[in-house]
Design a protein around this motif. Structure first.
Motif, PDB file in Angstrom:
ATOM      1  N   VAL A 171       8.759   9.884 -34.457  1.00  0.00           N
ATOM      2  CA  VAL A 171       8.078  10.072 -35.736  1.00  0.00           C
ATOM      3  C   VAL A 171       7.514  11.488 -35.845  1.00  0.00           C
ATOM      4  N   THR A 172       7.006  12.016 -34.743  1.00  0.00           N
ATOM      5  CA  THR A 172       6.508  13.397 -34.766  1.00  0.00           C
ATOM      6  C   THR A 172       7.624  14.366 -35.124  1.00  0.00           C
ATOM      7  N   GLY A 187      14.442  13.853 -33.993  1.00  0.00           N
ATOM      8  CA  GLY A 187      13.709  13.531 -35.210  1.00  0.00           C
ATOM      9  C   GLY A 187      13.631  14.717 -36.154  1.00  0.00           C
ATOM     10  N   ILE A 188      13.428  15.907 -35.590  1.00  0.00           N
ATOM     11  CA  ILE A 188      13.403  17.114 -36.420  1.00  0.00           C
ATOM     12  C   ILE A 188      14.737  17.278 -37.135  1.00  0.00           C
ATOM     13  N   GLY A 189      15.824  17.044 -36.392  1.00  0.00           N
ATOM     14  CA  GLY A 189      17.143  17.181 -36.994  1.00  0.00           C
ATOM     15  C   GLY A 189      17.394  16.168 -38.093  1.00  0.00           C
ATOM     16  N   VAL A 190      16.944  14.928 -37.896  1.00  0.00           N
ATOM     17  CA  VAL A 190      17.185  13.876 -38.885  1.00  0.00           C
ATOM     18  C   VAL A 190      16.547  14.225 -40.226  1.00  0.00           C
ATOM     19  N   SER A 191      15.317  14.710 -40.212  1.00  0.00           N
ATOM     20  CA  SER A 191      14.632  15.014 -41.474  1.00  0.00           C
ATOM     21  C   SER A 191      14.937  16.421 -41.990  1.00  0.00           C
ATOM     22  N   ALA A 192      14.949  17.408 -41.112  1.00  0.00           N
ATOM     23  CA  ALA A 192      15.152  18.787 -41.567  1.00  0.00           C
ATOM     24  C   ALA A 192      16.573  19.041 -42.040  1.00  0.00           C
ATOM     25  N   LEU A 193      17.557  18.314 -41.486  1.00  0.00           N
ATOM     26  CA  LEU A 193      18.944  18.504 -41.891  1.00  0.00           C
ATOM     27  C   LEU A 193      19.377  17.539 -42.985  1.00  0.00           C
ATOM     28  N   ASN A 194      18.417  16.858 -43.588  1.00  0.00           N
ATOM     29  CA  ASN A 194      18.735  15.946 -44.674  1.00  0.00           C
ATOM     30  C   ASN A 194      18.629  16.694 -46.003  1.00  0.00           C
ATOM     31  N   PRO A 195      19.761  17.080 -46.619  1.00  0.00           N
ATOM     32  CA  PRO A 195      19.686  17.863 -47.857  1.00  0.00           C
ATOM     33  C   PRO A 195      19.007  17.110 -48.990  1.00  0.00           C
ATOM     34  N   LYS A 196      19.080  15.777 -48.968  1.00  0.00           N
ATOM     35  CA  LYS A 196      18.399  15.015 -50.012  1.00  0.00           C
ATOM     36  C   LYS A 196      16.888  15.166 -49.889  1.00  0.00           C
ATOM     37  N   GLY A 197      16.405  15.317 -48.670  1.00  0.00           N
ATOM     38  CA  GLY A 197      14.985  15.557 -48.479  1.00  0.00           C
ATOM     39  C   GLY A 197      14.558  16.858 -49.133  1.00  0.00           C
ATOM     40  N   LEU A 198      15.375  17.893 -48.952  1.00  0.00           N
ATOM     41  CA  LEU A 198      15.073  19.180 -49.579  1.00  0.00           C
ATOM     42  C   LEU A 198      15.116  19.070 -51.096  1.00  0.00           C
ATOM     43  N   LEU A 199      16.110  18.348 -51.618  1.00  0.00           N
ATOM     44  CA  LEU A 199      16.219  18.204 -53.066  1.00  0.00           C
ATOM     45  C   LEU A 199      15.051  17.417 -53.642  1.00  0.00           C
ATOM     46  N   VAL A 206      14.002   5.555 -36.583  1.00  0.00           N
ATOM     47  CA  VAL A 206      12.766   4.986 -36.026  1.00  0.00           C
ATOM     48  C   VAL A 206      13.026   3.605 -35.422  1.00  0.00           C
ATOM     49  N   LEU A 207      13.821   2.779 -36.106  1.00  0.00           N
ATOM     50  CA  LEU A 207      14.128   1.455 -35.573  1.00  0.00           C
ATOM     51  C   LEU A 207      14.904   1.554 -34.265  1.00  0.00           C
TER      52      LEU A 207
END
Length: 209
Positions: free
Chosen positions: A41-42, A114-126, A27-28
């Motif tokens: 952000v979207t 942005g989709i890739g940054v959040s969706a491919l973050n395995p820690k987000g899934l965990l 985002v920065l």
């Protein structure tokens, strides 16, 4: 669903989102350099919505029981963050005010990234698998899938409420300061690279241990 459970998860979600990480760096970089805040952000919101749908569908626990699937997800996420960090640092070298390539500043490109940054973050899934279920109740009036969907939506909403002001603050503060913009962009890019490599190293050390 009890409002106390929703409020409790919202507090935890805000704390997790407020801790600097890949989302912050992305985002920065978007706000400071190309000033494409809303698409960036979207994209993050869509990525977390996809994770919510995965958990609602019951596929999340299946992934955690298959080490190979988590390894693929970790490598993909780490590689994508590193790649994005390199691109961000390279973009910081452009002369301020000079015309940019259409794809470099395309809102659609920032959305996809942005989709890739959040969706491919395995820690987000965990996080969704380990923390979110603690705020659900099997004996509740709502089905578990509905409870997860509500809590996931709360996380997505807080993501927007936190990162949109952050991105526009970066735009407002750095937009008229080309030198500071370059420094901030390079720091954000370096942060993505470090986070990507750290994510990969953590997974490798975990497997070795």
């Amino acid at each position: 669903m009890q409002i106390t459970a929703v409020a409790g998860f919202a507090a935890v979600a805000f704390t997790l989102i407020a801790v600097p990480g890949p989302d912050w760096a992305y985002v920065l970089a978007a706000g400071a350099h190309d000033r494409v805040v809303l698409p960036a952000v979207t994209g993050l919101m869509i990525g977390y919505t996809l994770i919510t749908l995965v958990v609602v569908a019951g596929a999340g626990p299946l992934l955690t029981r298959r080490p190979f699937a988590l390894t693929v997800l970790t490598v993909a996420g780490a590689g994508y963050l590193t790649y994005l960090g390199v691109r961000t640092i390279r973009a910081s070298g452009r002369v301020p005010g000079a015309p940019q390539a259409p794809l470099a500043s395309s809102p659609g490109r920032y959305l996809v990234r942005g989709i890739g940054v959040s969706a491919l973050n395995p820690k987000g899934l965990l996080v969704f698998l380990s923390i979110l279920p603690q705020f659900t109740r099997e004996s509740g009036a709502w089905p578990l899938s509905a409870q997860i969907a509500v809590l996931g939506s709360v996380f997505v909403l807080i993501t927007a409420l936190f990162y949109v002001p952050l991105g526009y603050a970066a735009d407002r503060v750095l937009g008229a300061r080309p030198g500071l913009t370059r420094i901030t962009t390079r720091i954000a890019g370096a942060a993505m690279i470090v986070l990507g490599l750290a994510l990969l190293a953590e997974h490798v050390l975990h497997d070795i241990g």
